[in-house]
Write a protein that holds these residues in place. Structure first.
Motif, PDB file in Angstrom:
ATOM      1  N   ASP A  25       0.809  -1.218   0.000  1.00 49.22           N
ATOM      2  CA  ASP A  25       0.000   0.000   0.000  1.00 49.22           C
ATOM      3  C   ASP A  25       0.846   1.274   0.000  1.00 49.22           C
ATOM      4  O   ASP A  25       0.311   2.379  -0.075  1.00 49.22           O
ATOM      5  CB  ASP A  25      -0.947   0.021   1.207  1.00 49.22           C
ATOM      6  N   ASP A  28       0.661   3.839  -3.320  1.00 50.87           N
ATOM      7  CA  ASP A  28      -0.508   4.725  -3.387  1.00 50.87           C
ATOM      8  C   ASP A  28      -0.355   5.898  -2.438  1.00 50.87           C
ATOM      9  O   ASP A  28      -0.737   7.029  -2.761  1.00 50.87           O
ATOM     10  CB  ASP A  28      -1.788   3.950  -3.064  1.00 50.87           C
ATOM     11  N   ARG A  29       0.199   5.663  -1.263  1.00 49.46           N
ATOM     12  CA  ARG A  29       0.389   6.769  -0.322  1.00 49.46           C
ATOM     13  C   ARG A  29       1.422   7.760  -0.850  1.00 49.46           C
ATOM     14  O   ARG A  29       1.283   8.970  -0.676  1.00 49.46           O
ATOM     15  CB  ARG A  29       0.852   6.222   1.040  1.00 49.46           C
ATOM     16  N   ARG A  31       1.954   8.393  -3.987  1.00 57.69           N
ATOM     17  CA  ARG A  31       1.263   9.143  -5.048  1.00 57.69           C
ATOM     18  C   ARG A  31       0.368  10.227  -4.458  1.00 57.69           C
ATOM     19  O   ARG A  31       0.220  11.304  -5.025  1.00 57.69           O
ATOM     20  CB  ARG A  31       0.441   8.187  -5.912  1.00 57.69           C
ATOM     21  N   MET A  32      -0.232   9.938  -3.308  1.00 55.49           N
ATOM     22  CA  MET A  32      -1.109  10.920  -2.671  1.00 55.49           C
ATOM     23  C   MET A  32      -0.367  12.187  -2.265  1.00 55.49           C
ATOM     24  O   MET A  32      -0.978  13.249  -2.106  1.00 55.49           O
ATOM     25  CB  MET A  32      -1.793  10.300  -1.445  1.00 55.49           C
ATOM     26  N   SER A  35      -1.111  14.892  -4.580  1.00 56.28           N
ATOM     27  CA  SER A  35      -2.514  15.255  -4.771  1.00 56.28           C
ATOM     28  C   SER A  35      -2.722  16.765  -4.640  1.00 56.28           C
ATOM     29  O   SER A  35      -2.080  17.418  -3.809  1.00 56.28           O
ATOM     30  CB  SER A  35      -3.385  14.539  -3.735  1.00 56.28           C
ATOM     31  N   THR A  40      -5.884  15.115   1.512  1.00 53.06           N
ATOM     32  CA  THR A  40      -5.332  13.858   0.994  1.00 53.06           C
ATOM     33  C   THR A  40      -3.832  13.791   1.241  1.00 53.06           C
ATOM     34  O   THR A  40      -3.306  12.776   1.698  1.00 53.06           O
ATOM     35  CB  THR A  40      -5.618  13.730  -0.508  1.00 53.06           C
TER      36      THR A  40
END
Length: 279
Positions: A25, A28-29, A31-32, A35, A40
């Motif tokens: 996981d 994805d974090r 990539r956030m 944001s 986010t």
């Protein structure tokens, strides 16, 4: 500009662990952190802080995130680069104190298989420390911290480049105090756009005689924080040979706040400097 997270798919995240389990996981974090939504980004930052380097503890995944955090700070379009750099610092040096002499030798006794098994136990077992000797966990913690530090060491040229970027220069200077210096790094510190923070770091770097000349010239700078940090750095480097006007500054002038990135107050630095001088 190349996507700073372009290489995420090249890392075997499922073979790594963080504080809460398998590290699948983590991408994805990361990539956030790009944001446009503030909530986010803040949520991802808090999650990564807990999972990757919670309370100074390191994991197999800690070293793996370092190049991506560096790439994010490198990219001017990354939001909240200061926060990303703070996370990078926590991952790379944790709660280490200055002056810092890295020694991770006690983590070398475990094999890669031992480390993988311990990481799995720590993240998935309800009573992991009952399932393996305590010294294994201690050695693993040192090994993962060492891996993260060495991953950070590979990017010292990037930290030196950040010294010319007003958004992150002060934090970059503080981070460089934990790594062996070279001529290019010292030159970048001397010309940094965050001279007060750079001065403090120069105080911790041994050698480089021209640094003393630079710091002495900084005693004439207009901003008090630059003069004060130059006096502190000279005290760290010269001890009892500190010039009188630097000593007068430390003794007679109320210190300003410390530069961004430094946890110790300026008054605390002054106290350390006076001890180094012998007062």
């Amino acid at each position: 500009m190349r996507d700073p997270l372009a290489g995420l798919a090249d890392v075997s995240w499922r073979q790594l662990h963080h504080a809460h389990g398998v590290a699948a996981d983590v991408p994805d974090r990361l990539r956030m952190l790009r944001s446009p939504n503030t909530a986010t980004r803040e949520g991802a930052m808090a999650w990564l802080s807990r999972a990757v380097c919670h309370d100074g503890s390191h994991w197999p995944v800690s070293a793996a995130v370092v190049p991506f955090l560096v790439a994010l700070v490198d990219d001017p379009s990354t939001p909240d680069r200061e926060s990303v750099l703070s996370l990078l610092r926590a991952v790379v040096v944790g709660d280490a104190a200055l002056p810092f002499t890295p020694d991770f030798s006690s983590g070398d006794e475990l094999s890669d298989d031992d480390l993988a098994e311990l990481a799995k136990l720590l993240s998935e077992s309800e009573n992991a420390r009952a399932e393996a000797p305590e010294e294994y966990f201690d050695a693993a913690a040192v090994r993962w911290a060492g891996d993260a530090y060495r991953a950070g060491l590979a990017h010292v040229p990037s930290y030196a480049n950040w010294l010319s970027d007003p958004a992150v220069a002060a934090q970059a200077a503080e981070l460089l105090a934990y790594f062996p210096p070279d001529e290019k790094t010292v030159d970048a510190l001397v010309t940094s756009v965050a001279p007060a923070s750079a001065n403090l770091t120069l105080g911790y770097l041994s050698g480089f005689p021209t640094v003393d000349e630079h710091l002495t010239s900084q005693l004439d700078a207009e901003p008090l924080e630059v003069r004060m940090t130059a006096a502190i750095a000279l005290a760290f480097r010269l001890g009892g040979d500190l010039p009188a006007r630097a000593l007068d500054l430390l003794v007679d002038v109320s210190p300003p706040p410390a530069p961004p990135g430094w946890d110790r107050s300026m008054r605390g630095f002054v106290t350390l400097a006076l001890r180094r001088v012998g007062l």
